[in-house]
Design a protein around this motif. Structure first.
Motif, PDB file in Angstrom:
ATOM      1  N   LEU A  20       0.716  -1.574   0.071  1.00  0.00           N
ATOM      2  CA  LEU A  20      -0.316   0.569   0.299  1.00  0.00           C
ATOM      3  C   LEU A  20       0.597   1.051  -0.538  1.00  0.00           C
ATOM      4  O   LEU A  20       2.095   1.250   0.812  1.00  0.00           O
ATOM      5  N   VAL A  21       0.083   2.053  -0.678  1.00  0.00           N
ATOM      6  CA  VAL A  21       0.981   3.926  -0.790  1.00  0.00           C
ATOM      7  C   VAL A  21       0.832   4.846   0.393  1.00  0.00           C
ATOM      8  O   VAL A  21      -0.676   4.561   0.694  1.00  0.00           O
ATOM      9  N   VAL A  22       2.010   5.003   0.871  1.00  0.00           N
ATOM     10  CA  VAL A  22       1.465   5.972   2.300  1.00  0.00           C
ATOM     11  C   VAL A  22       2.219   7.313   1.621  1.00  0.00           C
ATOM     12  O   VAL A  22       3.490   7.281   1.654  1.00  0.00           O
ATOM     13  N   VAL A  23       0.952   8.045   1.746  1.00  0.00           N
ATOM     14  CA  VAL A  23       2.014   9.843   2.139  1.00  0.00           C
ATOM     15  C   VAL A  23       1.801  10.494   3.510  1.00  0.00           C
ATOM     16  O   VAL A  23       0.851   9.894   4.262  1.00  0.00           O
ATOM     17  N   SER A  24       2.861  10.799   3.753  1.00  0.00           N
ATOM     18  CA  SER A  24       2.717  11.853   5.151  1.00  0.00           C
ATOM     19  C   SER A  24       3.404  13.064   5.604  1.00  0.00           C
ATOM     20  O   SER A  24       3.740  12.629   4.615  1.00  0.00           O
ATOM     21  N   ASP A  60      -0.124  11.336  10.613  1.00  0.00           N
ATOM     22  CA  ASP A  60      -0.904  12.142   9.731  1.00  0.00           C
ATOM     23  C   ASP A  60      -0.774  11.066   8.356  1.00  0.00           C
ATOM     24  O   ASP A  60       0.297  11.929   7.640  1.00  0.00           O
ATOM     25  N   ARG A  61      -1.320  11.203   8.201  1.00  0.00           N
ATOM     26  CA  ARG A  61      -1.205   9.901   7.083  1.00  0.00           C
ATOM     27  C   ARG A  61      -2.614   9.470   5.898  1.00  0.00           C
ATOM     28  O   ARG A  61      -3.653   9.627   6.607  1.00  0.00           O
ATOM     29  N   ALA A  62      -2.063   9.408   4.922  1.00  0.00           N
ATOM     30  CA  ALA A  62      -3.284   9.185   3.885  1.00  0.00           C
ATOM     31  C   ALA A  62      -2.522   7.752   3.327  1.00  0.00           C
ATOM     32  O   ALA A  62      -1.606   7.774   2.802  1.00  0.00           O
ATOM     33  N   VAL A  63      -3.645   6.398   3.096  1.00  0.00           N
ATOM     34  CA  VAL A  63      -3.446   5.362   2.827  1.00  0.00           C
ATOM     35  C   VAL A  63      -4.130   4.697   1.509  1.00  0.00           C
ATOM     36  O   VAL A  63      -4.615   5.470   1.169  1.00  0.00           O
ATOM     37  N   ALA A  64      -3.800   4.309   0.035  1.00  0.00           N
ATOM     38  CA  ALA A  64      -4.108   3.900  -1.048  1.00  0.00           C
ATOM     39  C   ALA A  64      -3.767   2.739  -1.755  1.00  0.00           C
ATOM     40  O   ALA A  64      -1.868   2.634  -1.456  1.00  0.00           O
ATOM     41  N   LEU A  65      -4.263   1.870  -2.123  1.00  0.00           N
ATOM     42  CA  LEU A  65      -3.926   1.070  -2.854  1.00  0.00           C
ATOM     43  C   LEU A  65      -3.625   1.191  -3.861  1.00  0.00           C
ATOM     44  O   LEU A  65      -4.515   1.462  -5.354  1.00  0.00           O
ATOM     45  N   PRO A  66      -2.185   0.508  -4.604  1.00  0.00           N
ATOM     46  CA  PRO A  66      -2.128   1.150  -5.350  1.00  0.00           C
ATOM     47  C   PRO A  66      -2.602   0.506  -6.893  1.00  0.00           C
ATOM     48  O   PRO A  66      -3.142  -1.159  -6.513  1.00  0.00           O
ATOM     49  N   PRO A  67      -3.017   0.935  -8.041  1.00  0.00           N
ATOM     50  CA  PRO A  67      -2.344   1.945  -8.900  1.00  0.00           C
ATOM     51  C   PRO A  67      -2.776   3.035  -9.067  1.00  0.00           C
ATOM     52  O   PRO A  67      -3.748   3.232  -8.660  1.00  0.00           O
TER      53      PRO A  67
END
Length: 405
Positions: free
Chosen positions: A300-304, A315-322
């Motif tokens: 999973l891609v994590v941006v924080s 403080d993070r947001a998670v998403a399933l690639p692509p």
């Protein structure tokens, strides 16, 4: 209730209290629930319905003298529902017991429900005082009763998000580079990457980073620093040392050859001869990008938030690639630190496009070689008005890449 959010930029609400209207605005802002911007024709119609002194805007304070409550709220809410930018409407009042038997609010909600095909709800701020009989009757007519400001607004926000989710393409096309994928899979199978190889991996997937040189001597460190330009950073690059700062393996702000030589000698004596010389990035907002492994979903891609704030803020947001660029941008917008990127206290705003490019590149990396990684952490990623650069990276190959999720 059988209705999905309509096209439009946000919700619209009507209130019988200016104070509660302000409360709803504040909570909606905290939750990221947008209010629709009304068309001029809608505002003109509302101005002719509400009493003098009230402002035709969204959210709308309807209460003046309280005359003819049913007709006034029905007409204003129906007008709001008719605006093309409004995706859903809510009668935001306290659905409390009326001791005089007045049922204007429930009748209003049902009449507005019948007058539009858009979602209509009653948002009761004081959830502890909701009249159970009125709520039951409304729900029996198909009108949702949302109990509590925060939970009710979250439900309306989710309604909009679900609409947007359904409108997205079911599959995001991710261009794959078979040669690149095979090259890195073979390298990861050998063992841990060096620092320079880690940055090469990021660059191969379009993630911009600071310039680095790998050296094993004092003379090499000085020569690399002079090539990269002052100031430079020295980092230990010995295999097995994953958390460099914890062992004193990072020296910042070196501005001349003597400082580099001294820092190298100390680091080599304590930790080993292999050192990474890195250019410095311009000051900016600090983010972090990474991959985490879910046992059911895979990488999973994590941006924080990054740097020293990564653990403090959570403080993070998670998403399933692509991920495509739109979805990558949505991850940024979901961060608490998002306003920081727009510039605070006179600071210039950050260009978001390079951040989006880095997130999409990380998504491609996850698709191609994510199964071959146990961990990937790029922290910090420094975003300035002129560039977005990865400054450090921790990449750990998976010990058994064939044990797929």
């Amino acid at each position: 209730a059988g209705r999905r959010a309509a096209d439009g930029s946000g919700i619209a609400t009507a209130h019988d209290s200016g104070a509660e209207r302000t409360l709803v605005v504040d909570v909606a802002h905290d939750l990221g629930v947008p209010f629709a911007t009304l068309a001029e024709a809608t505002r003109t119609t509302l101005a002719g319905l509400i009493e003098p002194g009230l402002i035709p805007m969204n959210p709308l304070d309807v209460w003046g003298t309280g005359a003819d409550t049913h007709a006034l709220f029905t007409s204003t809410l129906t007008t709001l529902a008719g605006d093309p930018e409004v995706a859903a409407v809510a009668l935001a009042v306290d659905l409390a017991v009326e001791h005089d038997g007045d049922d204007a609010y429930p009748r209003t909600a049902v009449d507005v429900w019948a007058a539009t095909e858009k979602p209509v709800a009653v948002l009761s701020n004081m959830h502890s005082a909701v009249d159970g009989a009125q709520a039951q009757w409304l729900r029996g007519q198909g009108v949702p009763v949302l109990e509590g400001t925060r939970s009710g607004l979250r439900a309306l926000g989710n309604l909009l998000q679900y609409r947007d989710f359904r409108a997205r393409p079911s599959v995001v096309e991710t261009p794959q580079d078979p040669a690149r994928r095979e090259r890195w899979r073979q390298r990861l199978a050998v063992g841990p990457l060096t620092g320079s190889e880690s940055f090469d991996l990021l660059g191969d997937y379009g993630i911009a980073h600071v310039s680095v040189r790998s050296v094993t001597t004092r003379e090499g460190a000085v020569a690399a620093a002079m090539t990269l330009g002052w100031p430079v950073v020295l980092k230990i690059d010995e295999p097995g040392i994953l958390h460099k700062s914890d062992v004193g393996g990072v020296v910042l702000g070196l501005t001349d050859a003597a400082a580099v030589a001294g820092a190298y000698d100390d680091m080599a004596a304590r930790l080993g001869a292999r050192v990474l010389v890195s250019a410095s990035a311009s000051p900016g907002a600090e983010l972090a990008l990474g991959l985490v492994r879910d046992t059911g979903l895979g990488p999973l891609v994590v941006v924080s938030a990054g740097g020293v704030l990564i653990e403090l803020l959570a403080d993070r947001a998670v998403a399933l690639p692509p991920l495509d660029r739109e979805r990558a941008r949505a991850l940024i917008d979901n961060l608490v630190l998002r306003p920081l990127l727009d510039g605070l206290r006179g600071a210039p705003p950050v260009d978001l496009a390079p951040i989006v490019t880095a997130i999409v590149g990380l998504s491609h990396l996850a698709v191609e070689i994510g199964d071959h990684l146990d961990a990937l952490d790029i922290n910090p990623v420094i975003a300035s008005p002129t560039a977005t650069l990865a400054v450090d990276a921790l990449i750990v190959p998976r010990s058994n890449p064939e044990a797929r999720h």
